[in-house]
Design a protein around this motif. Structure first.
Motif, PDB file in Angstrom:
ATOM      1  N   THR A   1      -8.054   8.003  -2.120  1.00  0.00           N
ATOM      2  CA  THR A   1      -7.788   8.844  -3.183  1.00  0.00           C
ATOM      3  C   THR A   1      -6.389   8.142  -3.779  1.00  0.00           C
ATOM      4  O   THR A   1      -6.225   8.188  -4.878  1.00  0.00           O
ATOM      5  CB  THR A   1      -7.505  10.163  -2.561  1.00  0.00           C
ATOM      6  N   LEU A   2      -5.491   7.684  -2.672  1.00  0.00           N
ATOM      7  CA  LEU A   2      -4.121   7.069  -3.118  1.00  0.00           C
ATOM      8  C   LEU A   2      -4.363   5.780  -4.015  1.00  0.00           C
ATOM      9  O   LEU A   2      -3.801   5.779  -5.026  1.00  0.00           O
ATOM     10  CB  LEU A   2      -3.419   6.879  -2.176  1.00  0.00           C
ATOM     11  N   THR A   3      -5.392   4.995  -3.427  1.00  0.00           N
ATOM     12  CA  THR A   3      -5.521   3.754  -4.122  1.00  0.00           C
ATOM     13  C   THR A   3      -6.104   4.020  -5.548  1.00  0.00           C
ATOM     14  O   THR A   3      -5.887   3.342  -6.634  1.00  0.00           O
ATOM     15  CB  THR A   3      -6.713   3.000  -3.435  1.00  0.00           C
ATOM     16  N   ASP A   4      -7.245   5.108  -5.798  1.00  0.00           N
ATOM     17  CA  ASP A   4      -7.759   5.284  -6.998  1.00  0.00           C
ATOM     18  C   ASP A   4      -6.521   5.967  -7.879  1.00  0.00           C
ATOM     19  O   ASP A   4      -6.739   5.702  -9.152  1.00  0.00           O
ATOM     20  CB  ASP A   4      -8.948   6.278  -6.916  1.00  0.00           C
ATOM     21  N   ARG A   5      -5.720   6.815  -7.464  1.00  0.00           N
ATOM     22  CA  ARG A   5      -4.917   7.415  -8.352  1.00  0.00           C
ATOM     23  C   ARG A   5      -3.574   6.284  -8.629  1.00  0.00           C
ATOM     24  O   ARG A   5      -3.374   6.556  -9.952  1.00  0.00           O
ATOM     25  CB  ARG A   5      -4.058   8.726  -7.860  1.00  0.00           C
TER      26      ARG A   5
ATOM     27  N   ARG B   1      -4.381   3.535  -9.383  1.00  0.00           N
ATOM     28  CA  ARG B   1      -5.018   2.654 -10.363  1.00  0.00           C
ATOM     29  C   ARG B   1      -5.218   3.199 -11.665  1.00  0.00           C
ATOM     30  O   ARG B   1      -4.876   2.958 -12.761  1.00  0.00           O
ATOM     31  CB  ARG B   1      -6.357   2.149  -9.846  1.00  0.00           C
ATOM     32  N   VAL B   2      -5.753   4.573 -11.576  1.00  0.00           N
ATOM     33  CA  VAL B   2      -6.075   5.568 -12.844  1.00  0.00           C
ATOM     34  C   VAL B   2      -5.007   6.115 -13.234  1.00  0.00           C
ATOM     35  O   VAL B   2      -4.775   6.240 -14.641  1.00  0.00           O
ATOM     36  CB  VAL B   2      -7.066   6.768 -12.290  1.00  0.00           C
ATOM     37  N   LEU B   3      -4.004   6.774 -12.358  1.00  0.00           N
ATOM     38  CA  LEU B   3      -2.958   7.580 -13.244  1.00  0.00           C
ATOM     39  C   LEU B   3      -1.520   6.762 -13.044  1.00  0.00           C
ATOM     40  O   LEU B   3      -0.500   7.202 -13.574  1.00  0.00           O
ATOM     41  CB  LEU B   3      -2.603   8.800 -12.251  1.00  0.00           C
ATOM     42  N   GLY B   4      -1.385   5.731 -12.274  1.00  0.00           N
ATOM     43  CA  GLY B   4      -0.228   4.945 -12.256  1.00  0.00           C
ATOM     44  C   GLY B   4       0.328   5.360 -10.842  1.00  0.00           C
ATOM     45  O   GLY B   4       0.453   6.424 -10.460  1.00  0.00           O
ATOM     46  N   PRO B   5       1.459   4.404 -10.457  1.00  0.00           N
ATOM     47  CA  PRO B   5       2.337   4.622  -9.248  1.00  0.00           C
ATOM     48  C   PRO B   5       3.031   5.909  -9.165  1.00  0.00           C
ATOM     49  O   PRO B   5       3.314   6.300  -7.942  1.00  0.00           O
ATOM     50  CB  PRO B   5       2.965   3.292  -8.785  1.00  0.00           C
ATOM     51  N   ASP B   6       3.680   6.263 -10.176  1.00  0.00           N
ATOM     52  CA  ASP B   6       4.760   7.290 -10.257  1.00  0.00           C
ATOM     53  C   ASP B   6       4.221   8.817 -10.848  1.00  0.00           C
ATOM     54  O   ASP B   6       4.908   9.610 -10.812  1.00  0.00           O
ATOM     55  CB  ASP B   6       5.707   6.709 -11.276  1.00  0.00           C
ATOM     56  N   HIS B   7       2.750   8.730 -10.865  1.00  0.00           N
ATOM     57  CA  HIS B   7       2.184  10.292 -11.250  1.00  0.00           C
ATOM     58  C   HIS B   7       2.501  10.962 -10.232  1.00  0.00           C
ATOM     59  O   HIS B   7       2.257  10.963  -8.948  1.00  0.00           O
ATOM     60  CB  HIS B   7       0.774   9.942 -11.813  1.00  0.00           C
ATOM     61  N   PRO B   8       2.785  12.176 -10.439  1.00  0.00           N
ATOM     62  CA  PRO B   8       2.995  13.269  -9.188  1.00  0.00           C
ATOM     63  C   PRO B   8       1.951  13.457  -8.490  1.00  0.00           C
ATOM     64  O   PRO B   8       1.955  13.484  -7.486  1.00  0.00           O
ATOM     65  CB  PRO B   8       3.256  14.632 -10.194  1.00  0.00           C
TER      66      PRO B   8
END
Length: 714
Positions: A628-632, A634-641
């Motif tokens: 989930t961390l890898t996908d988030r 990629r999809v949301l960016g590394p700084d998304h809450p």
């Protein structure tokens, strides 16, 4: 030489000749001569003053001359603007306009609706299609100046063959220019004239009043079609002969197509439609999102990432202020944050001083219809501190409705002679943007406190109604009460819970499987869960899930929502195995319906991993959190809450596995990022600081234990 001047010159010549020349015999009669001179003088002076009157113009109720030079040369382009992208979801409206233009008669079409719905774009597309047929199209932009509108329409009529002689008659005041223009337009067929952005129709002129009298510049009596775009949506303004086209938000498939046209690389059709639904089908919002996603340097590059980012970054993505919007209406029309300010400013200048605060107050309710009976003068005054009467609140709501900022769908009654309840509803983006304009914590907290007080009063009123008479109002109040519960003080919680129970009972009167009943039961269960009443919440969620699976099917969005809510309630109860089973089923169904990268899928996977960790399945939890961390990232960016939350929970799972060094490193990284993104005092930042301290303490403890276990040197 003018008539008055010529007469005076003639008189002077006669006097000169009389004095200097040899006079005839009759000229020796002094009385006759001077009588003739007197008569000529009177006539000359009369002609002189008549000429001056013509030059000055007639009184207010007369025909005024018009400067012909301005008519013959407009000084600005009257060509329609080009449409930069394909117009989606407006085929019915375009066909309606095209049929009228091609028909034997003419008429007036008013494309109306709130700001941001694409009225100008629709008019421009209609213009392009009419021009492609070889017809004359003239584009006029309303500048809140009736004299300029008159000049522009005269220029349009001139393009369509209005002769110079007729314009000369208007110039000298012998005929009314507006009548001359429309007499010619009535006899000329096949044209399309657009008057864009007529948001102040009472200013159109000539004279005062609304266009409905059809004596001014806007009339339905031409041989071609006059197309007007406006935010004013009322029949009272445009009259019985105007063809009103009320624009509505785009359907999800059309809105998704708009997004894919702008950013084809940003995701699938399903993901685009999901974002279009989140934006309420508002073309201005869709264009803003599409433009953002098409820029290679944007932080969010996919439809799903943008949709998820709206929850935390709405102020930056759609609620941002534009420095030029306050002074330039054209800029304001293109910015989501400001486009509705134009209507609110106009309402305020027209005397509807409560329009803006009433809209802001409505925006603080939940995204659901509000019963009209709740919007009282007392609520407005208690919240805003402004004096309000029933008449002034009625006027404010009428003005907001006139400009398309609120809708008034009629709620159906439960039958048995119970009348329906009037309701007020905002477009989702109007609600979010308007709520964003209120500063926090004040006056927002004061306004919310007033809303809570009046919600409680409304509930008391509903509970006192006999029989089923209170049910329609109860149905409308129910969605707003869970948020009211969250804001309530401990002293009022029991009353609020009892209230929700009453409302759920009222909804059951519609039948146990009615959508309203299930919705109210779901709201009640969520409220109970937030209050710590997890057993009651789980029971209600289980009932709702069973009913929704039976009536809606296992894959319906409401069914998936109920399953998710039940899993969360069971998790709070410590029933982790059941929670895991429900979350696992939900994730599989969501992936099948929405795709693996949808925010709901990532959220469901995160909840499943958390439940696995509580169940003691730390390795599965860590693997799923890592995915989930890898996908988030990629999809949301590394700084998304949400990305930071996944990193925090992965660290917690690794901690449970005894991998304290990795856990401490991840907690340190998460703490650094949360301090930067959320601030040092944010609750999530404090949570990361706490977790890092525990991980380091355990790491130090393990280090000491291993040191003591080492064999001593001899």
């Amino acid at each position: 030489m003018s008539g008055g001047s010529a007469a005076i010159a003639f008189l002077v010549a006669i006097v000169t000749n009389y004095v200097t020349a040899q006079p005839p015999e009759w000229a020796e009669n002094t009385v006759l001569v001077w009588s003739a001179f007197g008569a000529l003088a009177v006539v000359s002076l009369g002609l002189f003053f008549w000429e001056r009157r013509l030059a000055a113009g007639p009184p207010d109720d007369g025909v005024r001359p018009v400067p012909l030079g301005r008519i013959a040369a407009g000084g600005h382009s009257m060509n329609p603007p080009a449409v930069s992208a394909r117009v989606r979801g407006r085929e019915a409206e375009l066909e309606r306009i095209g049929t009228l233009v091609q028909g034997p008669g003419g008429g007036m079409v008013v494309v109306c609706g709130a700001g941001g719905l694409g009225k100008t774009t629709l008019a421009a597309e209609a213009s392009a299609r009419v021009q492609a047929e070889g017809r004359v199209v003239v584009w006029i932009r309303w500048r809140d100046d009736p004299a300029q509108l008159g000049q522009d329409l005269a220029q349009a009529a001139h393009i369509l063959g209005l002769p110079e002689s007729r314009l000369e008659e208007a110039r000298t005041g012998r005929v009314s220019l507006v009548d001359a223009v429309w007499e010619h337009l009535a006899t000329t067929e096949g044209w399309l004239i657009i008057v864009d952005n007529v948001d102040t129709p009472t200013h159109v002129g000539p004279g005062s009043g609304v266009p409905a009298a059809y004596r001014g510049w806007l009339r339905p009596h031409g041989g071609g079609v006059l197309l007007v775009t406006s935010r004013d949506t009322t029949r009272q303004t445009w009259g019985p002969d105007a063809d009103l086209i009320h624009l509505q938000p785009l359907a999800d498939n059309a809105g998704g197509a708009v997004l894919l046209d702008a950013a084809p690389q940003a995701g699938t059709e399903t993901e685009a439609e999901a974002l279009a639904a989140r934006l309420g089908g508002l073309p201005l919002g869709l264009n803003a999102a599409g433009t953002y996603l098409s820029v290679p340097t944007s932080r969010h590059r996919t439809f799903t990432a943008y949709q998820h980012a709206l929850e935390d970054e709405f102020a930056d993505l759609l609620g941002a202020e534009h420095p030029g919007a306050a002074t330039d209406p054209e800029t304001a029309r293109r910015v989501v944050r400001h486009t509705w300010d134009l209507s609110l400013d106009q309402l305020h200048s027209d005397g509807y001083t409560l329009a803006r605060p009433v809209l802001q107050l409505l925006a603080l309710f939940e995204p659901a219809p509000v019963p009209r009976t709740l919007m009282t003068p007392e609520l407005v005054t208690d919240a805003t501190g402004l004096p309000a009467t029933a008449a002034s609140v009625d006027a404010a709501l009428a003005g907001l409705h006139q400009y398309g900022l609120i809708h008034t769908p009629e709620a159906a009654g439960p039958g048995g002679g119970v009348p329906p309840v009037n309701q007020l509803q905002l477009h989702p983006l109007v609600r979010e943007v308007t709520a964003h304009t209120l500063t926090r914590p004040e006056p927002t907290n004061t306004w919310l406190a007033a809303i809570d007080e009046h919600l409680a009063r409304a509930v008391d009123m509903v509970t006192g109604m006999p029989g089923r008479t209170g049910w329609p109002t109860a149905r409308l109040l129910a969605p707003h009460l869970p948020a009211h519960l969250d804001r309530s003080t401990q002293r009022g919680l029991t009353t609020a819970v009892n209230t929700l129970g009453y409302l759920a009972d009222c909804e059951r009167g519609l039948g146990p499987d009615a959508p309203e009943t299930l919705g109210s039961r779901n709201n009640l269960a969520n409220a109970l869960n937030s209050l710590g009443e997890h057993p009651q919440a789980a029971d209600l969620h289980r009932q709702t899930l069973t009913a929704r699976e039976r009536t809606l099917g296992p894959d319906h969005p409401n069914t998936l929502s109920s399953r998710h809510n039940l899993a969360n309630a069971l998790f709070r109860l410590g029933e982790h195995r059941q929670a895991v089973a429900l979350h696992r089923q939900n994730v599989a169904d969501l992936e099948h319906i929405l795709g693996p990268d949808h925010p709901h899928v990532l959220g469901g996977r995160h909840n499943l991993a958390s439940a696995l960790n509580k169940l003691g399945e730390h390795r599965q939890a860590a693997d799923l959190h890592h995915q989930t961390l890898t996908d988030r990232e990629r999809v949301l960016g590394p700084d998304h809450p949400d990305t930071l939350t996944s990193r925090n929970n992965l660290a917690n799972a690794l901690f449970e596995l005894g991998e304290h060094r990795q856990a401490a490193d991840l907690h340190h990284q998460t703490l650094t990022d949360r301090e930067r993104v959320l601030g040092p005092d944010h609750p999530h930042t404090l949570d990361s600081r706490h977790n890092l301290a525990i991980a380091r303490a355990r790491l130090a403890e393990v280090g000491r234990r291993r040191w003591w276990q080492l064999p001593r040197r001899r």
